[in-house]
Scaffold this motif. Structure first.
Motif, PDB file in Angstrom:
ATOM      1  N   VAL A   1      39.959  38.640 -17.442  1.00 20.86           N
ATOM      2  CA  VAL A   1      39.765  37.357 -18.125  1.00 20.86           C
ATOM      3  C   VAL A   1      38.351  37.272 -18.702  1.00 20.86           C
ATOM      4  N   ARG A   2      37.378  37.711 -17.930  1.00 21.07           N
ATOM      5  CA  ARG A   2      35.983  37.690 -18.403  1.00 21.07           C
ATOM      6  C   ARG A   2      35.842  38.482 -19.699  1.00 21.07           C
ATOM      7  N   ASN A   3      36.443  39.654 -19.752  1.00 20.25           N
ATOM      8  CA  ASN A   3      36.341  40.483 -20.957  1.00 20.25           C
ATOM      9  C   ASN A   3      36.968  39.806 -22.168  1.00 20.25           C
ATOM     10  N   ARG A   4      38.093  39.136 -21.953  1.00 25.66           N
ATOM     11  CA  ARG A   4      38.725  38.423 -23.068  1.00 25.66           C
ATOM     12  C   ARG A   4      37.855  37.272 -23.550  1.00 25.66           C
ATOM     13  N   LEU A   5      37.261  36.562 -22.613  1.00 25.64           N
ATOM     14  CA  LEU A   5      36.404  35.437 -22.991  1.00 25.64           C
ATOM     15  C   LEU A   5      35.175  35.916 -23.755  1.00 25.64           C
ATOM     16  N   LEU A   6      34.551  36.969 -23.263  1.00 23.39           N
ATOM     17  CA  LEU A   6      33.346  37.476 -23.917  1.00 23.39           C
ATOM     18  C   LEU A   6      33.658  38.109 -25.268  1.00 23.39           C
ATOM     19  N   GLY A   7      34.893  38.522 -25.454  1.00 27.26           N
ATOM     20  CA  GLY A   7      35.282  39.108 -26.731  1.00 27.26           C
ATOM     21  C   GLY A   7      35.624  38.082 -27.794  1.00 27.26           C
ATOM     22  N   ASN A   8      35.634  36.813 -27.407  1.00 26.71           N
ATOM     23  CA  ASN A   8      35.954  35.737 -28.353  1.00 26.71           C
ATOM     24  C   ASN A   8      34.651  35.155 -28.907  1.00 26.71           C
ATOM     25  N   LYS A   9      34.275  35.572 -30.097  1.00 19.47           N
ATOM     26  CA  LYS A   9      33.000  35.158 -30.689  1.00 19.47           C
ATOM     27  C   LYS A   9      32.937  33.655 -30.953  1.00 19.47           C
TER      28      LYS A   9
ATOM     29  N   LEU B   1      33.817  31.362 -29.045  1.00 18.79           N
ATOM     30  CA  LEU B   1      33.482  30.639 -27.812  1.00 18.79           C
ATOM     31  C   LEU B   1      32.147  31.075 -27.218  1.00 18.79           C
ATOM     32  N   GLU B   2      31.482  31.993 -27.879  1.00 14.64           N
ATOM     33  CA  GLU B   2      30.288  32.631 -27.319  1.00 14.64           C
ATOM     34  C   GLU B   2      29.237  31.634 -26.834  1.00 14.64           C
ATOM     35  N   LYS B   3      28.970  30.604 -27.626  1.00 13.40           N
ATOM     36  CA  LYS B   3      27.908  29.660 -27.275  1.00 13.40           C
ATOM     37  C   LYS B   3      28.323  28.672 -26.185  1.00 13.40           C
ATOM     38  N   LEU B   4      29.619  28.595 -25.913  1.00  8.16           N
ATOM     39  CA  LEU B   4      30.110  27.637 -24.927  1.00  8.16           C
ATOM     40  C   LEU B   4      30.351  28.266 -23.556  1.00  8.16           C
ATOM     41  N   ILE B   5      30.397  29.576 -23.507  1.00  8.85           N
ATOM     42  CA  ILE B   5      30.639  30.261 -22.233  1.00  8.85           C
ATOM     43  C   ILE B   5      29.394  30.161 -21.355  1.00  8.85           C
ATOM     44  N   PRO B   6      29.538  29.763 -20.093  1.00 11.38           N
ATOM     45  CA  PRO B   6      28.372  29.676 -19.198  1.00 11.38           C
ATOM     46  C   PRO B   6      27.604  30.997 -19.151  1.00 11.38           C
ATOM     47  N   ASP B   7      26.283  30.909 -19.084  1.00  8.14           N
ATOM     48  CA  ASP B   7      25.437  32.107 -19.125  1.00  8.14           C
ATOM     49  C   ASP B   7      25.751  33.083 -17.997  1.00  8.14           C
ATOM     50  N   TRP B   8      26.054  32.551 -16.814  1.00  5.14           N
ATOM     51  CA  TRP B   8      26.279  33.447 -15.678  1.00  5.14           C
ATOM     52  C   TRP B   8      27.538  34.304 -15.858  1.00  5.14           C
ATOM     53  N   VAL B   9      28.497  33.834 -16.667  1.00  3.56           N
ATOM     54  CA  VAL B   9      29.693  34.637 -16.929  1.00  3.56           C
ATOM     55  C   VAL B   9      29.295  35.933 -17.641  1.00  3.56           C
ATOM     56  N   LYS B  10      28.267  35.848 -18.468  1.00  3.35           N
ATOM     57  CA  LYS B  10      27.831  37.006 -19.247  1.00  3.35           C
ATOM     58  C   LYS B  10      27.107  38.043 -18.388  1.00  3.35           C
ATOM     59  N   THR B  11      26.567  37.614 -17.261  1.00  5.07           N
ATOM     60  CA  THR B  11      25.772  38.535 -16.434  1.00  5.07           C
ATOM     61  C   THR B  11      26.460  38.959 -15.139  1.00  5.07           C
ATOM     62  N   LYS B  12      27.422  38.191 -14.677  1.00  5.66           N
ATOM     63  CA  LYS B  12      28.118  38.530 -13.424  1.00  5.66           C
ATOM     64  C   LYS B  12      29.393  39.293 -13.767  1.00  5.66           C
ATOM     65  N   ARG B  13      29.294  40.615 -13.710  1.00  8.97           N
ATOM     66  CA  ARG B  13      30.372  41.469 -14.208  1.00  8.97           C
ATOM     67  C   ARG B  13      31.521  41.655 -13.230  1.00  8.97           C
ATOM     68  N   THR B  14      31.302  41.353 -11.975  1.00  6.92           N
ATOM     69  CA  THR B  14      32.358  41.499 -10.972  1.00  6.92           C
ATOM     70  C   THR B  14      32.449  40.222 -10.150  1.00  6.92           C
ATOM     71  N   ILE B  15      33.542  40.078  -9.433  1.00  7.04           N
ATOM     72  CA  ILE B  15      33.712  38.890  -8.605  1.00  7.04           C
ATOM     73  C   ILE B  15      32.713  38.884  -7.456  1.00  7.04           C
ATOM     74  N   ASP B  16      32.310  40.059  -6.994  1.00 13.25           N
ATOM     75  CA  ASP B  16      31.304  40.125  -5.930  1.00 13.25           C
ATOM     76  C   ASP B  16      29.943  39.648  -6.430  1.00 13.25           C
ATOM     77  N   GLN B  17      29.609  40.005  -7.661  1.00 21.22           N
ATOM     78  CA  GLN B  17      28.351  39.526  -8.234  1.00 21.22           C
ATOM     79  C   GLN B  17      28.382  38.003  -8.393  1.00 21.22           C
ATOM     80  N   PHE B  18      29.534  37.486  -8.805  1.00 19.78           N
ATOM     81  CA  PHE B  18      29.666  36.029  -8.909  1.00 19.78           C
ATOM     82  C   PHE B  18      29.503  35.382  -7.537  1.00 19.78           C
ATOM     83  N   TRP B  19      30.145  35.961  -6.522  1.00 16.24           N
ATOM     84  CA  TRP B  19      30.080  35.394  -5.175  1.00 16.24           C
ATOM     85  C   TRP B  19      28.643  35.364  -4.658  1.00 16.24           C
ATOM     86  N   THR B  20      27.905  36.425  -4.876  1.00 14.61           N
ATOM     87  CA  THR B  20      26.503  36.459  -4.457  1.00 14.61           C
ATOM     88  C   THR B  20      25.701  35.369  -5.171  1.00 14.61           C
ATOM     89  N   PHE B  21      25.997  35.189  -6.444  1.00 11.43           N
ATOM     90  CA  PHE B  21      25.308  34.175  -7.252  1.00 11.43           C
ATOM     91  C   PHE B  21      25.599  32.760  -6.750  1.00 11.43           C
TER      92      PHE B  21
END
Length: 250
Positions: free
Chosen positions: A41-49, A51-71
């Motif tokens: 889902v993250r890849n699809r969202l980031l591939g939608n130009k 929506l780029e400015k509306l996607i939360p910044d952390w979605v762009k940097t947290k590439r895995t669910i574990d990275q999100f959980w740590t965040f």
């Protein structure tokens, strides 16, 4: 897993963002969100130009669910804080997608009673964990139904119109406006229907998750969201049935 991945591929933008929001909220509050689903889902969202400015910044940097959980674990200690943060993060993009088109549903989807029941059930499933989200879904269900009826009749309307405005146009076209009837009992019932629609719009603005809130905002309970969803579902079915019967009699 394969079935869910296949289902995700069929999601429109609104459904995709809502699915992602629900998934990260679940992970942030002790449940699971599979990493393969998260990344798909993250890849699809980031591939939608668009929506780029509306996607939360952390979605762009947290590439895995574990990275999100740590965040999220490091930023907030309570489940409620995490929910409110994530709802606020996704509110701008969901609000944009909710209002940019006639409906958050693709036109290819058949808009019938079965479809309404499906959306009704999905909204009910959110009532306990996400009462605010369920209230927003209830409002969206009514709005989608009203706009569908107006679209099919080729009745023009302001896409940014609120629920009372949309209902006023639909009620005129379907002979549901109280002033069009002489019997007091019908006036009373139809006036109540109008009040339900107006109330759902106001409730969503006050208690739904489509807008950011202060820490002093009133929190809806499960019973509030269940009432809103069931009222919306019943009204949507009533309106669609009335429209179909009216269309069939012409």
């Amino acid at each position: 897993m394969r079935e869910e991945l296949a289902q995700i591929k069929s999601f429109n933008e609104f459904q995709l963002v809502e699915y992602f929001q629900d998934g990260v909220v679940a992970r942030a509050t002790g449940s699971d969100f599979d990493n393969e689903l998260y990344t798909a889902v993250r890849n699809r969202l980031l591939g939608n130009k668009a929506l780029e400015k509306l996607i939360p910044d952390w979605v762009k940097t947290k590439r895995t669910i574990d990275q999100f959980w740590t965040f999220i674990k490091g930023r907030f200690s309570t489940y409620q804080e995490r929910r409110e943060f994530l709802w606020d993060e996704f509110a701008p993009i969901l609000n944009y997608l909710e209002t940019k088109s006639t409906s958050p549903l693709e036109e290819s989807i058949v808009f019938d009673e079965a479809h309404i029941h499906t959306q009704w059930q999905k909204a009910l499933e959110r009532k306990q964990i996400e009462p605010e989200g369920a209230i927003t879904s209830a409002r969206t269900l009514i709005e989608s139904t009203l706009k569908h009826i107006l679209d099919v009749q080729a009745i023009q309307f302001n896409d940014g119109a609120d629920l009372p405005e949309l209902y006023k146009e639909v009620s005129k076209s379907l002979n549901l406006a109280p002033e069009l009837h002489q019997e007091q009992i019908f006036k009373q019932i139809l006036g109540g229907a109008s009040g339900v629609v107006s109330g759902l719009g106001a409730l969503r603005n006050k208690l739904g998750d489509a807008h950011g809130k202060s820490k002093y905002s009133v929190k809806p309970s499960e019973r509030h969201s269940e009432l809103a969803v069931n009222l919306a579902g019943a009204m949507a079915i009533f309106l669609l049935k009335t429209f179909n019967e009216t269309k069939g009699s012409k």
